[in-house]
Design a protein around this motif. Structure first.
Motif, PDB file in Angstrom:
ATOM      1  N   MET A 157       0.851  -1.176   0.000  1.00  0.00           N
ATOM      2  CA  MET A 157       0.000   0.000   0.000  1.00  0.00           C
ATOM      3  C   MET A 157       0.890   1.230   0.000  1.00  0.00           C
ATOM      4  O   MET A 157       1.846   1.315   0.748  1.00  0.00           O
ATOM      5  N   SER A 158       0.565   2.197  -0.850  1.00  0.00           N
ATOM      6  CA  SER A 158       1.397   3.399  -0.931  1.00  0.00           C
ATOM      7  C   SER A 158       0.992   4.402   0.137  1.00  0.00           C
ATOM      8  O   SER A 158      -0.170   4.749   0.262  1.00  0.00           O
ATOM      9  N   LYS A 159       1.966   4.806   0.907  1.00  0.00           N
ATOM     10  CA  LYS A 159       1.717   5.823   1.931  1.00  0.00           C
ATOM     11  C   LYS A 159       1.809   7.196   1.297  1.00  0.00           C
ATOM     12  O   LYS A 159       2.510   7.386   0.317  1.00  0.00           O
ATOM     13  N   ILE A 160       1.091   8.136   1.855  1.00  0.00           N
ATOM     14  CA  ILE A 160       1.149   9.491   1.336  1.00  0.00           C
ATOM     15  C   ILE A 160       1.883  10.364   2.329  1.00  0.00           C
ATOM     16  O   ILE A 160       1.918  10.087   3.515  1.00  0.00           O
ATOM     17  N   SER A 161       2.470  11.419   1.823  1.00  0.00           N
ATOM     18  CA  SER A 161       3.135  12.367   2.702  1.00  0.00           C
ATOM     19  C   SER A 161       2.222  13.577   2.862  1.00  0.00           C
ATOM     20  O   SER A 161       1.386  13.855   2.008  1.00  0.00           O
ATOM     21  N   LYS A 162       2.395  14.272   3.951  1.00  0.00           N
ATOM     22  CA  LYS A 162       1.555  15.433   4.228  1.00  0.00           C
ATOM     23  C   LYS A 162       1.814  16.513   3.178  1.00  0.00           C
ATOM     24  O   LYS A 162       2.943  16.855   2.889  1.00  0.00           O
ATOM     25  N   ILE A 163       0.741  17.026   2.612  1.00  0.00           N
ATOM     26  CA  ILE A 163       0.829  18.071   1.603  1.00  0.00           C
ATOM     27  C   ILE A 163       0.803  19.405   2.331  1.00  0.00           C
ATOM     28  O   ILE A 163      -0.111  19.670   3.114  1.00  0.00           O
ATOM     29  N   THR A 164       1.788  20.238   2.063  1.00  0.00           N
ATOM     30  CA  THR A 164       1.879  21.494   2.795  1.00  0.00           C
ATOM     31  C   THR A 164       1.042  22.606   2.182  1.00  0.00           C
ATOM     32  O   THR A 164       0.589  23.492   2.877  1.00  0.00           O
ATOM     33  N   GLU A 192      -7.608   9.940  -3.394  1.00  0.00           N
ATOM     34  CA  GLU A 192      -7.754   8.503  -3.632  1.00  0.00           C
ATOM     35  C   GLU A 192      -6.750   7.701  -2.821  1.00  0.00           C
ATOM     36  O   GLU A 192      -7.079   6.633  -2.284  1.00  0.00           O
ATOM     37  N   LYS A 193      -5.527   8.194  -2.713  1.00  0.00           N
ATOM     38  CA  LYS A 193      -4.516   7.507  -1.906  1.00  0.00           C
ATOM     39  C   LYS A 193      -4.939   7.473  -0.439  1.00  0.00           C
ATOM     40  O   LYS A 193      -4.757   6.460   0.243  1.00  0.00           O
ATOM     41  N   ILE A 194      -5.486   8.571   0.032  1.00  0.00           N
ATOM     42  CA  ILE A 194      -5.945   8.626   1.426  1.00  0.00           C
ATOM     43  C   ILE A 194      -7.050   7.604   1.653  1.00  0.00           C
ATOM     44  O   ILE A 194      -7.034   6.852   2.634  1.00  0.00           O
ATOM     45  N   VAL A 195      -8.012   7.565   0.755  1.00  0.00           N
ATOM     46  CA  VAL A 195      -9.121   6.615   0.887  1.00  0.00           C
ATOM     47  C   VAL A 195      -8.590   5.188   0.895  1.00  0.00           C
ATOM     48  O   VAL A 195      -8.999   4.376   1.732  1.00  0.00           O
ATOM     49  N   ASN A 196      -7.669   4.876  -0.014  1.00  0.00           N
ATOM     50  CA  ASN A 196      -7.096   3.531  -0.051  1.00  0.00           C
ATOM     51  C   ASN A 196      -6.389   3.189   1.250  1.00  0.00           C
ATOM     52  O   ASN A 196      -6.506   2.070   1.756  1.00  0.00           O
ATOM     53  N   GLU A 256      -9.094   2.677   3.938  1.00  0.00           N
ATOM     54  CA  GLU A 256      -9.833   1.432   3.714  1.00  0.00           C
ATOM     55  C   GLU A 256      -8.980   0.210   3.993  1.00  0.00           C
ATOM     56  O   GLU A 256      -9.501  -0.842   4.359  1.00  0.00           O
ATOM     57  N   GLY A 257      -7.663   0.338   3.825  1.00  0.00           N
ATOM     58  CA  GLY A 257      -6.759  -0.774   4.080  1.00  0.00           C
ATOM     59  C   GLY A 257      -6.746  -1.185   5.543  1.00  0.00           C
ATOM     60  O   GLY A 257      -6.497  -2.344   5.871  1.00  0.00           O
ATOM     61  N   GLY A 258      -7.010  -0.246   6.421  1.00  0.00           N
ATOM     62  CA  GLY A 258      -7.114  -0.545   7.837  1.00  0.00           C
ATOM     63  C   GLY A 258      -5.810  -0.809   8.554  1.00  0.00           C
ATOM     64  O   GLY A 258      -5.826  -1.180   9.723  1.00  0.00           O
ATOM     65  N   ASP A 259      -4.690  -0.640   7.876  1.00  0.00           N
ATOM     66  CA  ASP A 259      -3.419  -0.925   8.545  1.00  0.00           C
ATOM     67  C   ASP A 259      -2.648   0.337   8.911  1.00  0.00           C
ATOM     68  O   ASP A 259      -1.429   0.366   8.897  1.00  0.00           O
ATOM     69  N   VAL A 260      -3.376   1.402   9.252  1.00  0.00           N
ATOM     70  CA  VAL A 260      -2.752   2.636   9.732  1.00  0.00           C
ATOM     71  C   VAL A 260      -3.202   2.868  11.173  1.00  0.00           C
ATOM     72  O   VAL A 260      -4.276   2.431  11.580  1.00  0.00           O
ATOM     73  N   SER A 261      -2.364   3.541  11.901  1.00  0.00           N
ATOM     74  CA  SER A 261      -2.690   3.798  13.302  1.00  0.00           C
ATOM     75  C   SER A 261      -3.833   4.805  13.412  1.00  0.00           C
ATOM     76  O   SER A 261      -4.187   5.473  12.430  1.00  0.00           O
ATOM     77  N   LEU A 262      -4.395   4.922  14.594  1.00  0.00           N
ATOM     78  CA  LEU A 262      -5.474   5.869  14.822  1.00  0.00           C
ATOM     79  C   LEU A 262      -5.009   7.293  14.544  1.00  0.00           C
ATOM     80  O   LEU A 262      -5.713   8.065  13.884  1.00  0.00           O
TER      81      LEU A 262
END
Length: 84
Positions: free
Chosen positions: A1-8, A23-27, A30-36
């Motif tokens: 899964m591709s992680k996104i970096s914070k857009i300034t 779309e990357k954020i949604v993916n 939805e993947g569910g493998d990110v921390s709270l």
């Protein structure tokens, strides 16, 4: 899964770039493998991207022209969709 970096600076993104980031954020969400904490950050950034996309779409709609037809059905010109 591709992680996104914070857009300034979201306001500099084109519609397509903002939509791609959204779309990357949604993916990621939805993947569910990110921390709270990451989920909250992604959600906040997603809201900003969504607002930016809506603003760009509205600007595009404001530029759309309506075709004026004559009585005989022929094209007589254009006029702004929204009159100022």
């Amino acid at each position: 899964m591709s992680k996104i970096s914070k857009i300034t600076n979201i306001s500099t993104l084109s519609f397509e770039e903002a939509l791609e980031q959204l779309e990357k954020i949604v993916n990621n969400l939805e993947g569910g493998d990110v921390s709270l904490d990451e989920s909250i950050t992604f959600y906040e950034q997603g809201e900003l991207l969504k607002k930016h996309c809506a603003k760009l779409l509205q600007a595009a709609e404001d530029k759309v022209e309506k075709i004026r037809l004559g009585v005989d059905g022929s094209i007589k010109g254009t006029e702004p969709l929204i009159k100022s």
